[in-house]
Design an enzyme around this catalytic site. Structure first.
Site, PDB file in Angstrom:
ATOM      1  N   GLU A  48      72.080 130.256  40.959  1.00 50.69           N
ATOM      2  CA  GLU A  48      73.497 129.932  40.834  1.00 50.69           C
ATOM      3  C   GLU A  48      74.263 130.999  41.617  1.00 50.69           C
ATOM      4  O   GLU A  48      74.030 132.190  41.407  1.00 50.69           O
ATOM      5  CB  GLU A  48      73.916 129.953  39.357  1.00 50.69           C
ATOM      6  CG  GLU A  48      75.361 129.527  39.224  1.00 50.69           C
ATOM      7  CD  GLU A  48      75.876 129.553  37.789  1.00 50.69           C
ATOM      8  OE1 GLU A  48      75.103 129.771  36.856  1.00 50.69           O
ATOM      9  OE2 GLU A  48      77.102 129.337  37.649  1.00 50.69           O
ATOM     10  N   ARG A 272      60.075 135.714  32.344  1.00 53.35           N
ATOM     11  CA  ARG A 272      60.966 136.404  33.275  1.00 53.35           C
ATOM     12  C   ARG A 272      60.607 137.881  33.326  1.00 53.35           C
ATOM     13  O   ARG A 272      59.938 138.420  32.440  1.00 53.35           O
ATOM     14  CB  ARG A 272      62.417 136.211  32.866  1.00 53.35           C
ATOM     15  CG  ARG A 272      62.791 136.831  31.522  1.00 53.35           C
ATOM     16  CD  ARG A 272      64.147 136.351  31.020  1.00 53.35           C
ATOM     17  NE  ARG A 272      65.256 136.753  31.860  1.00 53.35           N
ATOM     18  CZ  ARG A 272      66.028 135.914  32.557  1.00 53.35           C
ATOM     19  NH1 ARG A 272      65.831 134.615  32.508  1.00 53.35           N
ATOM     20  NH2 ARG A 272      67.015 136.360  33.288  1.00 53.35           N
ATOM     21  N   LYS A 282      73.119 138.776  35.643  1.00 51.48           N
ATOM     22  CA  LYS A 282      74.212 138.859  36.611  1.00 51.48           C
ATOM     23  C   LYS A 282      75.542 139.155  35.918  1.00 51.48           C
ATOM     24  O   LYS A 282      76.386 139.834  36.475  1.00 51.48           O
ATOM     25  CB  LYS A 282      74.306 137.538  37.400  1.00 51.48           C
ATOM     26  CG  LYS A 282      73.279 137.459  38.517  1.00 51.48           C
ATOM     27  CD  LYS A 282      73.396 136.154  39.267  1.00 51.48           C
ATOM     28  CE  LYS A 282      72.662 135.056  38.551  1.00 51.48           C
ATOM     29  NZ  LYS A 282      72.631 133.788  39.276  1.00 51.48           N
TER      30      LYS A 282
END
Ligand code: ATP
Ligand code: MG
Length: 567
Positions: A48, A272, A282
């Site tokens: 994104e 992850r 982020k």
């Protein structure tokens, strides 16, 4: 405008790591054997564009592009740009730059927003099938009706609208007739499902916001779950690799493609990357930038790809790290020291050795001829003879590190002190004869010594052995440089929770001015990497100019932190 970014030469020039097996490769091997997906392997990396990529994304990039490379398949770069209020072109551009810098090239550059019209048509199909409806509950009510893990949800009062009414309302949503948040389009699945994601998830929301690519063409935007799988399907992705938190979304992923009767990719989840002493979302990284805790997304203390690049990381060192940590389904936190070790591995092989004195102390050789200069031969990299040698000027007045001299040395101090002998690297054995002190502060401002001309490095050695070898820089030839020394950005191993900002290390940056470097460094260019002998690995900062060089310490030679912590 899209920047013309080409894959860095550096990234291309090194051999790829050997393939390493993992559970995802097993799935693919089996699919290939069964001739599922006609023997194709097609992956994608779907960021994104709401921030800069970080080292966690690098794991996903190396995985997705690595699969495509090893299976002679393809990997797309697809921007998951369904959230116009948080997304920007700056991020779109930085992400492309970072992927290329890491050494990967995408097959197609795509955007979820390319599919907005197609996604809308798919939604109409589901409405016509009675599998989607327009709901007038607001966000709070939807949450209330959803139920909990232990209680089933309640049906929305709008759940049984007719197909005609739903089609009409959905069209009017698109046409901008309703305010933000007043209605949604929801999938009609099962409000009693044990999986909360299946309790009539929202597919579209109303949002009158300008999108960085589609401008004001749309005022309804697809939700992640609706956009993502269908985008995969449109691109005929074979293996849609994502992180574990999407495991519970997989039934929904599968439901959408099944109900639409379209091509069905396989979602596969992996754990992850989490790193000690590092925040990785982020959202948090943006907060560090906005609050001024760091100087920008590419601050060398940031775990962003651009921060690591500015710090002096090479693409190879990051790829090596991705390879070493591997891919699994088990959640874990990797020690940041492992990342630093991958970096040292690379730099040890590739960085030129030079001498630079970070905290200079003047050293005068009393018996060396005034005005005399010798050009001494120094090895650029003992690990790689092909990197050659260079000449380093030696003269009567030198600089050494302050910490390399003690007037009253502690035990086992093998550096310089009165009456003691040490070797100057590539040069001679010297003996300290005394000091000059500042009259007011009593601080040692100059060390005096004599040298023994018979002991020059490279000459047949006398039997005399000394314990310490010091680096040095000739005062008359030194280049003044500034140096940034970095420490961890966080003081605690796991800077999590609501108060994560409390554990920011206030001393993560130390700036040293007027350090003294050997003259070969005068022409160093941004991103050039060196080992300052005994002091660590350094690279030239991006904001550096000839005549006012700034170096970032990339990493120390050994992990001093681990040692301090253990003691
Ligand atoms: P963040 O929470 O940092 O914003 P994200 O998952 O929202 O991360 P995306 O831009 O949606 O960021 O991620 C793009 C791809 O990178 C996704 O496939 C995602 O699973 C993967 N990814 C993100 N963070 C990590 C991580 N820490 N380790 C491995 N893969 C990651
Ligand atoms: Mg995300």
């Amino acid at each position: 405008m899209e920047k013309d970014i080409t894959k860095s030469d550096e990234a291309k020039s090194h051999d790829e790591l050997p393939e390493r097996k993992n559970f995802i490769r097993e799935v693919i091997d089996n699919d290939l054997k069964a001739n599922k997906y006609e023997g194709r392997v097609q992956t994608r990396f779907p960021p994104e564009p709401n921030g800069y990529l970080h080292i966690g994304h690098a794991k996903s990039i190396c995985l997705n592009f690595g699969l495509a490379r090893d299976y002679k398949g393809k990997c797309n770069l697809r921007f998951d740009d369904t959230n116009p209020t948080k997304e920007e072109m700056e991020y779109v551009e930085s992400i492309q730059e970072d992927v290329r810098w890491l050494g990967f090239e995408w097959d197609k550059l795509l955007y979820a927003s390319d599919y907005f019209e197609q996604l809308f048509e798919y939604a109409v199909q589901l409405i016509k099938k009675g599998k989607a409806y327009v709901c007038d509950l607001n966000a709070d009510k939807i949450r209330e009706y959803r139920g909990t893990l232990t209680e089933p949800g309640k049906d929305s009062p709008y759940r049984n609208r007719s197909v005609e009414e739903n089609l009409d309302l959905f069209m009017r949503m698109r046409n901008g007739e309703f305010p933000d948040g007043s209605r949604t389009l929801r999938a009609k699945i099962d409000m009693a499902s044990p999986n909360l994601n299946m309790r009539d998830p929202v597919m579209y929301r109303i949002l009158h916001a300008t999108h960085h690519r589609t401008g004001d063409a749309w005022c309804i935007y697809p939700m992640y779950d609706w956009a993502h799988g269908q985008s995969d399907s449109i691109e005929r992705i074979t293996h849609s690799v994502c992180t574990l938190e999407f495991t519970d979304h997989r039934p929904l992923y599968d439901w959408f493609v099944e109900e639409l009767g379209v091509y069905h990719p396989q979602q596969i989840e992996f754990a992850r990357l989490n790193l000690t002493y590092t925040v990785m979302s982020k959202r948090k990284l943006l907060q560090l930038v906005e609050d001024g805790n760091v100087k920008g997304w590419d601050d060398p203390r940031m775990p962003t790809i651009s921060g690591l690049r500015r710090r002096g990381y090479s693409p190879e060192s990051i790829r090596l790290f991705a390879d070493r940590i591997g891919v699994s389904r088990a959640e874990s936190t990797v020690d940041v020291a492992l990342l630093e070790d991958c970096l040292r591995d690379y730099l040890n092989k590739h960085a030129s050795r030079v001498m630079a004195v970070l905290r200079p102390l003047k050293l005068v050789i009393e018996n060396y001829p005034d005005g005399g200069v010798e050009e001494l031969e120094a090895v650029n990299n003992p690990e790689d003879a092909s990197m050659g040698t260079r000449k380093v000027p030696f003269s009567k007045v030198l600089y050494i590190e302050k910490e390399d001299f003690r007037e009253t040395p502690p035990k086992k101090y093998f550096r310089l002190s009165p009456g003691v002998e040490v070797r100057l690297r590539y040069a001679y054995i010297i003996k300290c004869t005394g000091v000059v002190k500042d009259e007011k502060t009593d601080e040692v401002i100059e060390v005096r010594c004599t040298y023994d001309p018979e002991t020059r490095s490279g000459l047949p050695q006398s039997s005399r052995k000394v314990k310490g070898t010091l680096h040095w820089v000739s005062a008359a030839h030194a280049v003044n440089v500034n140096v940034n020394l970095y420490d961890r950005l966080f003081n605690v191993e796991n800077p999590g929770g609501d108060n994560w900002k409390d554990s920011i290390n206030p001393n993560s940056l130390e700036v040293l001015k007027d350090c003294k470097a050997e003259p070969t460094l005068a022409t160093a260019k941004p991103q050039d990497r060196f080992q300052f002998e005994r002091m660590g690995y350094f690279c030239v900062d991006n904001d550096s100019r000839e005549g006012s060089l700034v170096f970032n310490r990339t990493v120390t030679l050994r992990d001093t932190w681990a040692k301090i912590e253990k003691s």
